[in-house]
Design a protein around this motif. Structure first.
Motif, PDB file in Angstrom:
ATOM      1  N   PHE A 189     -12.290  36.385 196.577  1.00  0.00           N
ATOM      2  CA  PHE A 189     -11.189  37.170 197.354  1.00  0.00           C
ATOM      3  C   PHE A 189     -10.150  36.901 196.311  1.00  0.00           C
ATOM      4  CE2 PHE A 189     -14.254  38.309 200.402  1.00  0.00           C
ATOM      5  CZ  PHE A 189     -14.126  40.144 200.615  1.00  0.00           C
ATOM      6  N   GLN A 190      -9.964  35.435 195.973  1.00  0.00           N
ATOM      7  CA  GLN A 190      -8.796  35.364 195.113  1.00  0.00           C
ATOM      8  C   GLN A 190      -8.818  36.144 193.497  1.00  0.00           C
ATOM      9  OE1 GLN A 190      -8.202  30.997 195.152  1.00  0.00           O
ATOM     10  NE2 GLN A 190      -7.688  31.021 197.348  1.00  0.00           N
ATOM     11  N   ASP A 191     -10.268  36.712 192.998  1.00  0.00           N
ATOM     12  CA  ASP A 191      -9.801  36.838 191.919  1.00  0.00           C
ATOM     13  C   ASP A 191      -9.782  35.783 190.866  1.00  0.00           C
ATOM     14  OD1 ASP A 191     -10.928  39.646 190.644  1.00  0.00           O
ATOM     15  OD2 ASP A 191      -8.797  40.239 190.627  1.00  0.00           O
ATOM     16  N   ARG A 192     -10.248  34.873 191.047  1.00  0.00           N
ATOM     17  CA  ARG A 192     -10.096  34.360 189.754  1.00  0.00           C
ATOM     18  C   ARG A 192     -10.495  34.771 188.495  1.00  0.00           C
ATOM     19  NH1 ARG A 192      -9.087  28.306 191.837  1.00  0.00           N
ATOM     20  NH2 ARG A 192      -8.212  29.264 194.325  1.00  0.00           N
ATOM     21  N   GLU A 193      -9.987  34.305 187.533  1.00  0.00           N
ATOM     22  CA  GLU A 193     -10.915  34.171 186.318  1.00  0.00           C
ATOM     23  C   GLU A 193     -11.549  33.426 185.691  1.00  0.00           C
ATOM     24  OE1 GLU A 193      -9.374  34.575 181.035  1.00  0.00           O
ATOM     25  OE2 GLU A 193      -8.060  33.747 182.596  1.00  0.00           O
ATOM     26  N   ILE A 194     -12.848  33.846 185.187  1.00  0.00           N
ATOM     27  CA  ILE A 194     -14.158  33.386 184.815  1.00  0.00           C
ATOM     28  C   ILE A 194     -14.511  32.993 183.212  1.00  0.00           C
ATOM     29  CG2 ILE A 194     -16.104  32.665 184.599  1.00  0.00           C
ATOM     30  CD1 ILE A 194     -16.197  34.325 187.260  1.00  0.00           C
ATOM     31  N   LYS A 195     -14.108  32.077 182.885  1.00  0.00           N
ATOM     32  CA  LYS A 195     -13.831  32.176 180.801  1.00  0.00           C
ATOM     33  C   LYS A 195     -14.705  31.323 180.522  1.00  0.00           C
ATOM     34  CE  LYS A 195      -9.791  29.767 181.621  1.00  0.00           C
ATOM     35  NZ  LYS A 195      -8.525  29.141 181.306  1.00  0.00           N
ATOM     36  N   CYS A 196     -15.247  31.146 179.660  1.00  0.00           N
ATOM     37  CA  CYS A 196     -16.833  30.683 178.671  1.00  0.00           C
ATOM     38  C   CYS A 196     -16.140  30.229 177.122  1.00  0.00           C
ATOM     39  CB  CYS A 196     -18.070  31.484 178.169  1.00  0.00           C
ATOM     40  SG  CYS A 196     -18.113  32.162 180.033  1.00  0.00           S
ATOM     41  N   VAL A 204     -18.947  25.891 178.411  1.00  0.00           N
ATOM     42  CA  VAL A 204     -18.668  25.367 179.323  1.00  0.00           C
ATOM     43  C   VAL A 204     -18.651  26.628 180.150  1.00  0.00           C
ATOM     44  CG1 VAL A 204     -15.960  24.697 180.580  1.00  0.00           C
ATOM     45  CG2 VAL A 204     -17.928  23.268 178.446  1.00  0.00           C
ATOM     46  N   VAL A 205     -18.650  26.839 181.249  1.00  0.00           N
ATOM     47  CA  VAL A 205     -18.246  28.192 182.327  1.00  0.00           C
ATOM     48  C   VAL A 205     -17.246  27.581 183.034  1.00  0.00           C
ATOM     49  CG1 VAL A 205     -19.559  29.549 183.800  1.00  0.00           C
ATOM     50  CG2 VAL A 205     -20.454  28.748 181.965  1.00  0.00           C
ATOM     51  N   GLU A 206     -16.230  28.045 183.036  1.00  0.00           N
ATOM     52  CA  GLU A 206     -14.655  27.921 184.286  1.00  0.00           C
ATOM     53  C   GLU A 206     -14.436  28.518 184.778  1.00  0.00           C
ATOM     54  OE1 GLU A 206      -9.960  26.810 183.753  1.00  0.00           O
ATOM     55  OE2 GLU A 206     -11.243  26.703 182.033  1.00  0.00           O
ATOM     56  N   VAL A 207     -14.254  28.601 185.910  1.00  0.00           N
ATOM     57  CA  VAL A 207     -13.507  29.669 187.542  1.00  0.00           C
ATOM     58  C   VAL A 207     -12.421  28.665 187.651  1.00  0.00           C
ATOM     59  CG1 VAL A 207     -14.522  30.203 189.384  1.00  0.00           C
ATOM     60  CG2 VAL A 207     -16.440  30.251 188.497  1.00  0.00           C
ATOM     61  N   ASP A 226     -14.385  25.382 188.950  1.00  0.00           N
ATOM     62  CA  ASP A 226     -15.474  24.715 188.558  1.00  0.00           C
ATOM     63  C   ASP A 226     -15.374  25.192 187.601  1.00  0.00           C
ATOM     64  OD1 ASP A 226     -18.171  23.795 189.227  1.00  0.00           O
ATOM     65  OD2 ASP A 226     -19.110  25.741 188.385  1.00  0.00           O
ATOM     66  N   PHE A 227     -15.954  23.401 186.915  1.00  0.00           N
ATOM     67  CA  PHE A 227     -16.666  23.859 185.004  1.00  0.00           C
ATOM     68  C   PHE A 227     -17.924  23.006 185.325  1.00  0.00           C
ATOM     69  CE2 PHE A 227     -12.213  23.120 186.229  1.00  0.00           C
ATOM     70  CZ  PHE A 227     -11.741  23.171 184.625  1.00  0.00           C
ATOM     71  N   SER A 228     -18.743  23.920 184.891  1.00  0.00           N
ATOM     72  CA  SER A 228     -20.083  24.166 184.849  1.00  0.00           C
ATOM     73  C   SER A 228     -20.363  23.998 182.860  1.00  0.00           C
ATOM     74  CB  SER A 228     -20.883  24.712 185.335  1.00  0.00           C
ATOM     75  OG  SER A 228     -20.857  23.875 186.475  1.00  0.00           O
ATOM     76  N   CYS A 276     -23.233  25.872 180.923  1.00  0.00           N
ATOM     77  CA  CYS A 276     -24.375  26.436 181.075  1.00  0.00           C
ATOM     78  C   CYS A 276     -24.173  27.603 180.054  1.00  0.00           C
ATOM     79  CB  CYS A 276     -23.840  27.250 182.521  1.00  0.00           C
ATOM     80  SG  CYS A 276     -24.474  28.978 183.438  1.00  0.00           S
ATOM     81  N   GLY A 277     -25.663  27.977 179.460  1.00  0.00           N
ATOM     82  CA  GLY A 277     -25.982  28.880 178.836  1.00  0.00           C
ATOM     83  C   GLY A 277     -25.675  30.500 179.082  1.00  0.00           C
ATOM     84  N   GLY A 278     -25.809  30.293 180.743  1.00  0.00           N
ATOM     85  CA  GLY A 278     -25.496  32.134 181.119  1.00  0.00           C
ATOM     86  C   GLY A 278     -24.738  32.931 181.232  1.00  0.00           C
ATOM     87  N   THR A 279     -25.105  33.874 181.886  1.00  0.00           N
ATOM     88  CA  THR A 279     -24.326  35.287 181.839  1.00  0.00           C
ATOM     89  C   THR A 279     -23.343  35.125 182.642  1.00  0.00           C
ATOM     90  OG1 THR A 279     -26.383  36.609 182.379  1.00  0.00           O
ATOM     91  CG2 THR A 279     -25.465  36.442 180.223  1.00  0.00           C
ATOM     92  N   HIS A 280     -22.741  35.216 182.692  1.00  0.00           N
ATOM     93  CA  HIS A 280     -20.999  35.837 183.587  1.00  0.00           C
ATOM     94  C   HIS A 280     -20.367  35.983 184.027  1.00  0.00           C
ATOM     95  CE1 HIS A 280     -22.469  31.478 185.755  1.00  0.00           C
ATOM     96  NE2 HIS A 280     -22.428  31.064 183.635  1.00  0.00           N
ATOM     97  N   VAL A 281     -19.718  36.926 184.813  1.00  0.00           N
ATOM     98  CA  VAL A 281     -18.667  37.998 184.834  1.00  0.00           C
ATOM     99  C   VAL A 281     -17.216  37.259 184.129  1.00  0.00           C
ATOM    100  CG1 VAL A 281     -20.024  39.194 186.488  1.00  0.00           C
ATOM    101  CG2 VAL A 281     -18.467  37.405 187.078  1.00  0.00           C
ATOM    102  N   ARG A 282     -16.351  38.436 184.100  1.00  0.00           N
ATOM    103  CA  ARG A 282     -14.964  37.631 183.680  1.00  0.00           C
ATOM    104  C   ARG A 282     -14.062  37.169 184.810  1.00  0.00           C
ATOM    105  NH1 ARG A 282     -14.969  43.192 181.128  1.00  0.00           N
ATOM    106  NH2 ARG A 282     -15.799  42.947 178.632  1.00  0.00           N
ATOM    107  N   ARG A 283     -14.385  37.765 185.962  1.00  0.00           N
ATOM    108  CA  ARG A 283     -13.583  37.880 187.331  1.00  0.00           C
ATOM    109  C   ARG A 283     -14.735  37.638 188.615  1.00  0.00           C
ATOM    110  NH1 ARG A 283      -8.354  37.761 185.208  1.00  0.00           N
ATOM    111  NH2 ARG A 283      -7.748  36.699 187.355  1.00  0.00           N
TER     112      ARG A 283
END
Length: 203
Positions: free
Chosen positions: A153-160, A185-188, A192-194, A196-203
């Motif tokens: 709910f904080q709507d944090r950005e997710i960066k790859c 790296v996928v960063e919330v 979180d820093f992981s 990962c080679g998967g697909t993710h949303v932007r937020r």
């Protein structure tokens, strides 16, 4: 080693249509299959299922990895050497949401209980995350759920982004990477820093 398939989904998970050149036509699991120079199709990997969609309007039955190459199994053969692929967005976006949610949930377990994620599986009806916990109380479950929901709910950005292996120690990864070389790296944001080679949303 055979040349690998360029994975367009790593940079552009919201891209749902692409053009490609056929590199090789093969029979795989008794089905006609294509290896392309580039693709938006995510192959089944780890706990994330493969994408659905079409290539030149022919149904893609399954998408698999063969080392650096991606194999697209088809419902029928395609004669053309130039193709257009289309991703079924509803399935792709569902996987993106679930996978990003799993990262947030796993880090919430790690932050509050020191628990590591052993495996996860994304499904159409049921998804699961296996944690290295012998037991957990109802109160602890509620605390983890509350923390995960706070982050959502904080709507944090997710960066790859990509980091060279020799510099990966500068990133506070939740767990060591399994691959060598250039690490994705996928960063919330600030949570979180992981690797990962998967697909993710932007937020």
């Amino acid at each position: 080693m055979k040349e690998g398939t360029k994975r367009l989904y790593l940079e552009s998970p919201y891209k749902v249509e692409f053009k490609a050149q056929v590199v090789e036509k093969v029979i795989w699991e008794q089905k006609p299959a294509l290896i392309l120079d580039q693709t938006c199709f995510y192959p089944k990997s780890g706990g994330q299922p493969c994408d659905k969609g079409t290539i030149n309007e022919v149904e893609v039955l399954k998408v698999l990895e063969d080392e650096a190459r991606i194999i697209h199994l088809l419902a029928e053969d395609i004669s053309s050497d130039k193709v257009t692929g289309k991703i079924e967005w509803q399935t792709r976006f569902d996987h993106m949401q679930q996978h990003s949610g799993q990262h947030i949930l796993s880090q919430s377990f790690h932050e509050l209980l020191g628990a590591e994620t052993l495996s996860f599986h994304l499904g159409e009806a049921i998804s699961s995350v296996e944690m290295d916990l012998r037991k957990i109380s109802e109160e602890e479950v509620e605390n983890v759920e509350r923390r995960a929901n706070e982050i959502v709910f904080q709507d944090r950005e997710i960066k790859c982004y990509f980091i060279p292996e020799e510099k990966i120690e500068s990133v506070p990864l939740r767990r060591p990477p399994k691959k060598k070389g250039l690490i994705r790296v996928v960063e919330v944001s600030d949570f979180d820093f992981s690797a990962c080679g998967g697909t993710h949303v932007r937020r």
